[in-house]
Design a protein around this motif. Structure first.
Motif, PDB file in Angstrom:
ATOM      1  N   ILE A 148      -8.442   1.974   1.872  1.00 36.28           N
ATOM      2  CA  ILE A 148      -8.013   1.629   0.717  1.00 36.28           C
ATOM      3  C   ILE A 148      -8.303   2.156  -0.425  1.00 36.28           C
ATOM      4  CG2 ILE A 148      -7.306  -0.843  -0.527  1.00 36.28           C
ATOM      5  CD1 ILE A 148      -6.576  -0.805   2.463  1.00 36.28           C
ATOM      6  N   HIS A 174       0.992  -1.243   0.025  1.00 38.20           N
ATOM      7  CA  HIS A 174       0.118  -0.031   0.038  1.00 38.20           C
ATOM      8  C   HIS A 174       0.829   1.270  -0.055  1.00 38.20           C
ATOM      9  CE1 HIS A 174      -3.847   2.316   1.821  1.00 38.20           C
ATOM     10  NE2 HIS A 174      -3.760   2.436   0.524  1.00 38.20           N
ATOM     11  N   ALA A 224      -7.703  -6.121  -2.612  1.00 38.71           N
ATOM     12  CA  ALA A 224      -7.403  -4.592  -3.051  1.00 38.71           C
ATOM     13  C   ALA A 224      -8.430  -4.137  -3.999  1.00 38.71           C
ATOM     14  CB  ALA A 224      -6.054  -4.585  -3.841  1.00 38.71           C
ATOM     15  N   ASN A 264      -5.347  -5.154   1.973  1.00 40.64           N
ATOM     16  CA  ASN A 264      -4.066  -4.985   1.304  1.00 40.64           C
ATOM     17  C   ASN A 264      -3.584  -6.437   0.586  1.00 40.64           C
ATOM     18  OD1 ASN A 264      -3.490  -2.248   3.081  1.00 40.64           O
ATOM     19  ND2 ASN A 264      -3.701  -1.987   1.055  1.00 40.64           N
ATOM     20  N   ASP A 324       5.131   5.193   1.269  1.00 44.30           N
ATOM     21  CA  ASP A 324       4.359   4.001   1.933  1.00 44.30           C
ATOM     22  C   ASP A 324       3.219   4.663   2.808  1.00 44.30           C
ATOM     23  OD1 ASP A 324       5.873   1.819   1.160  1.00 44.30           O
ATOM     24  OD2 ASP A 324       7.396   2.134   2.696  1.00 44.30           O
ATOM     25  N   ILE A 339      -0.994  -0.127   6.101  1.00 49.87           N
ATOM     26  CA  ILE A 339      -1.472  -1.273   5.542  1.00 49.87           C
ATOM     27  C   ILE A 339      -2.622  -1.835   6.447  1.00 49.87           C
ATOM     28  CG2 ILE A 339       0.365  -1.782   4.334  1.00 49.87           C
ATOM     29  CD1 ILE A 339       1.055  -4.186   5.980  1.00 49.87           C
ATOM     30  N   ARG A 346      -2.339  -1.008  -4.199  1.00 49.19           N
ATOM     31  CA  ARG A 346      -3.055  -1.371  -3.074  1.00 49.19           C
ATOM     32  C   ARG A 346      -2.993  -2.849  -2.659  1.00 49.19           C
ATOM     33  NH1 ARG A 346      -6.148   2.099  -6.223  1.00 49.19           N
ATOM     34  NH2 ARG A 346      -7.344   3.560  -4.716  1.00 49.19           N
ATOM     35  N   TYR A 347      -1.914  -3.645  -3.446  1.00 46.74           N
ATOM     36  CA  TYR A 347      -1.348  -4.908  -3.020  1.00 46.74           C
ATOM     37  C   TYR A 347       0.014  -5.208  -3.428  1.00 46.74           C
ATOM     38  CZ  TYR A 347      -2.591  -7.134  -7.491  1.00 46.74           C
ATOM     39  OH  TYR A 347      -2.775  -7.652  -8.777  1.00 46.74           O
ATOM     40  N   LYS A 375      -1.777   5.166  -6.814  1.00 43.25           N
ATOM     41  CA  LYS A 375      -1.189   4.475  -5.724  1.00 43.25           C
ATOM     42  C   LYS A 375      -1.391   2.880  -5.912  1.00 43.25           C
ATOM     43  CE  LYS A 375      -4.969   3.994  -2.111  1.00 43.25           C
ATOM     44  NZ  LYS A 375      -5.259   4.145  -0.780  1.00 43.25           N
ATOM     45  N   ASN A 383     -13.899   0.493   4.486  1.00 42.40           N
ATOM     46  CA  ASN A 383     -13.397  -0.536   3.555  1.00 42.40           C
ATOM     47  C   ASN A 383     -14.537  -1.349   3.318  1.00 42.40           C
ATOM     48  OD1 ASN A 383     -10.782   0.527   3.407  1.00 42.40           O
ATOM     49  ND2 ASN A 383     -10.484  -0.168   5.395  1.00 42.40           N
TER      50      ASN A 383
END
Length: 770
Positions: free
Chosen positions: A138, A44, A318, A353, A120, A123, A90-91, A88, A158
């Motif tokens: 996320i 992440h 993700a 993530n 960074d 996560i 996400r995993y 960005k 989420n």
């Protein structure tokens, strides 16, 4: 029936065993470029800068693309993903940039030269933690995403979908219950492991038309997703899926197609090919979602369950474009194959993530019914009731109601149980030949419906040739389950011509008619009905022409062995071949023209459920029910489990091809054994730890048990010749049956999969300490 119900040989069998069948990775085109992907090393993080300058200078590199080139989000049910990360990642392993080069080696070398600066981000790798108010988001923009109306994402959380069932009055029922039981369960992420890795080739011609060759289960769904992603009209996109070497759901959506297309768009007419490595398969195709479940069950002294309050929390990973539908499917089957008057169920799809969760054989049913079936055995043991008896008491039956309060008009569940018990005595004590080993038996139910939108369409075309042979055109994909053969049998039955005189063509959106997707064990049912309708259309045309030719009423004609024959005067007949292009009249004129049958199908009367209660009279087309009994041997010194024997019975409605159905159920059992004993994708802080067959075990020939496969045939009234799908349902009971056998025999409790030797030994140690 002459052809349906018989073990016709696979129509693709010779091509497969000789290697003549060509898969996407077998295809080679002139001037083809090869792609490689730069993937995230962080689970992440913000993408601060991507430097491709060094890679661009490498001789042989032709094109480099990043997410900024095509930033539009896509998704089947929820538009939440990009083919290449934008802003960005996400995993760990997410695609960030892609290269097309003259050779694979150059492409991989170029990827190493791409430099990415990250920042960074916090996560979250546990779905339960991801639901908390203070969890890192996320998808902060979830509230702006497009989604299908039957789903309920929760902005600023989420939670990408919340499906709920509210039936009866759970709290009041708990007050009346003699006993209350509470249990938690967990199933981990696992991988599909098809024998063929994902592969795709894309080419754009001078007119801007896009052609994609893809190892996909659903060419039309892929075409639509690509149209949305790249703003290309559908008539300018052709998707071909020449052959698919297994899928189990992993090839249901779009994966690498969206990576090669931007490269092809910039490659000036040169095709671009990308084939996943096995490591890519483990991480960058769909994974089966991990899932936490918990149950509060109210039970009377006689074993009757009067209330269940349960919760399913799915680790969707993700992106959850497909995972949201698994959450909904779980809600439809909230308490499994049991008729419970009072139900409160919450099913959540949650971003983490982890790699992208998606469809896997059973589509959520294996996951939830592991907990449901273990819960039944725990309750039975606590009450001192036989596990078989508590299932009989609570099982769904004709005249009862499902979790959504839909009436049950067909249900062979207890028929399946009785059929299993003919060859399986769960109370029979068998001593092991080894003093360190214990034999044990367990049983479990399973049920599943086709998890699909209400209005999913199928279509088929049949064309008769001048010699009385036929072409059958569909877009249902044979991914190993034998659908090409079953659909050919349907056509042969209606047209009364041998299957070997019918050639089936599939998987080309320019030339084969529409099919929603090859998923959900729906092809025998949906595509089968469309094939029958197409052949009935052709049959009606043949009877009309034969009536004119023979001077006999249509009602007195039938198709028989390649002829239209009088039912009254059998000697009066005309060959189908002589009518294939129409009818020549006595004066030399012609009428009608070629015989082309058209057939379509949508499951009848499937309707939306109530969004607040989850209830509905018919939210699914039908349910498939079954039962399995297993006989296992446990080594009490090592904790190893060996499955020795399995007896299985499923209500398939109508056995279309006994050999194919037996093969599907045998494969499902073995796949279920894998998920029960060994399979688990392991992660630490979002990093995959075992993305290879070195550290991820799947069943081999040595793990095959002896199997007895049986069927019940309670007709599905809307099914083709009464048939319903069974390829996925057959996997569902395997894992809970094994767990029930293990726990009951040793007096231990293990409520998570897989049932590893370490877990077995630890549970035995804990029992001894108590």
């Amino acid at each position: 029936m002459k052809y349906v119900g018989t073990s016709v040989n696979r129509v693709d069998g010779i091509k497969k065993v000789t290697g003549d069948l060509k898969y996407v990775d077998d295809l080679k085109f002139p001037r083809m470029l090869y792609a490689a992907v730069k993937r995230s090393t962080r689970p992440h993080a913000k993408i601060i800068h991507i430097d491709i300058s060094k890679a661009e200078k490498l001789p042989g590199v032709k094109v480099i693309t990043t997410g900024k080139d095509f930033p539009k989000r896509v998704g089947l049910y929820l538009e939440d993903k990009n083919f290449l990360a934008v802003d960005k990642v996400r995993y760990m392993g997410e695609a960030v940039a892609a290269v097309a080069a003259e050779t694979e080696e150059i492409a991989h070398e170029a990827v190493k030269l791409i430099e990415i600066e990250y920042e960074d981000l916090p996560i979250v790798t546990n779905a339960l933690d991801a639901m908390k108010e203070d969890a890192p988001l996320i998808h902060p923009d979830l509230g702006t995403y497009k989604y299908a109306s039957v789903f309920a994402p929760k902005p600023d959380t989420n939670i990408s979908n919340h499906y709920k069932v509210r039936k009866g009055d759970v709290e009041e029922a708990f007050k009346k219950a003699d006993y209350i039981f509470e249990n938690d369960f967990y199933v981990p992420h696992i991988q599909h492991c098809p024998i063929e890795n994902h592969s795709a080739i894309a080419s754009v011609d001078r007119e801007g038309s896009l052609t994609v060759w893809a190892s996909c289960q659903s060419p039309y769904a892929v075409r639509l997703a690509l149209s949305v992603a790249f703003d290309i009209p559908l008539n300018k996109i052709r998707v071909l899926s020449p052959a698919v070497g297994g899928g189990f759901g992993s090839k249901a959506g779009t994966t690498l197609e969206g990576i090669v297309i931007p490269l092809a768009m910039k490659s000036k007419g040169r095709p671009v090919k990308l084939t996943f490595s096995r490591k890519d398969e483990f991480i960058n195709s769909f994974v089966r979602q991990g899932m936490h479940s918990k149950f509060k069950t109210g039970v009377m002294k006689n074993g009757k369950i009067i209330a269940i309050k349960d919760q399913y929390v799915w680790d969707g990973g993700a992106y959850t474009e497909y995972g949201v539908n698994i959450t909904k499917a779980a809600g439809f089957a909230a308490v499994g194959p049991y008729d419970i008057e009072n139900i409160w169920c919450d099913s959540y799809c949650v971003y983490t993530n982890h790699p992208v969760g998606g469809p896997y054989r059973g589509f959520g049913m294996s996951e939830i019914q592991f907990g449901i079936e273990r819960n039944m055995n725990i309750i039975a043991n606590e009450l001192g009731i036989d596990p078989i008896e508590i299932r009989r008491i609570n099982a769904q039956k004709v005249g009862g109601r499902t979790a959504t309060n839909a009436p049950i008009d067909t249900c062979g569940l207890l028929d399946c149980l009785d059929q299993v018990l003919e060859d399986f005595d769960p109370n029979e004590k068998v001593e092991s030949l080894s003093p360190n080993k214990v034999r044990a038996k367990g049983i479990a139910f399973g049920m599943k419906a086709p998890s699909m939108p209400n209005n999913v369409a199928s279509s088929a075309i049949v064309r008769l040739n001048e010699d009385g042979t036929a072409y059958l055109l569909v877009s249902a994909q044979d991914i190993g389950q034998g659908s090409d053969t079953a659909l050919t049998q349907f056509a042969a039955e209606v047209l009364s011509i041998p299957p070997e005189k019918i050639t089936i063509k599939t998987g080309d959106t320019d030339h084969t008619p529409y099919e929603w997707q090859t998923v959900a064990s729906r092809i025998t049912y949906c595509a089968g009905n469309s094939v029958i309708n197409a052949c009935e259309d052709a049959k009606a045309q043949l009877l009309e022409l034969a009536s004119l030719k023979l001077g006999i009423y249509k009602r007195d004609l039938k198709l028989e062995d390649g002829y239209v024959v009088s039912t009254i005067y059998p000697d009066k007949k005309v060959a189908i071949a002589d009518l294939s292009l129409g009818l020549t009249m006595p004066d030399g004129s012609g009428i009608h023209g070629p015989i082309i049958g058209r057939g379509v199908f949508i499951p009848p009367n499937v309707k939306d459920h109530d969004h607040e209660t989850g209830l509905g009279d018919k939210p699914v087309a039908y349910w498939t029910y079954g039962c399995q009994g297993v006989d296992i041997e446990v080594d009490t010194q090592t904790g190893n489990i060996k499955v020795l024997n399995v007896v299985s019975s499923f209500d398939v409605g109508k056995v279309v091809n006994p050999t194919l159905v037996e093969g599907q159920i045998e494969g499902a059992i073995v796949q279920g054994i894998g998920s029960a004993l060994w399979e688990e994708l392991k992660f630490k802080d979002g990093k995959p730890l075992n993305p290879s067959f070195v550290d991820y075990k799947i069943p081999t020939a040595n793990d095959m048990p002896e199997m007895i496969i049986k069927f019940i045939e309670n007709e599905e009234k809307t099914g083709p010749f009464g048939a319903r799908g069974v390829s996925e349902p057959a996997m569902i009971p395997s894992a809970p049956a094994i767990a029930n056998a293990l726990c009951d025999a040793l007096g231990i409790t293990i409520n998570s999969l897989p049932l590893t030797p370490e877990k077995v030994l630890n549970a035995m140690k804990e029992k001894n300490n108590k």
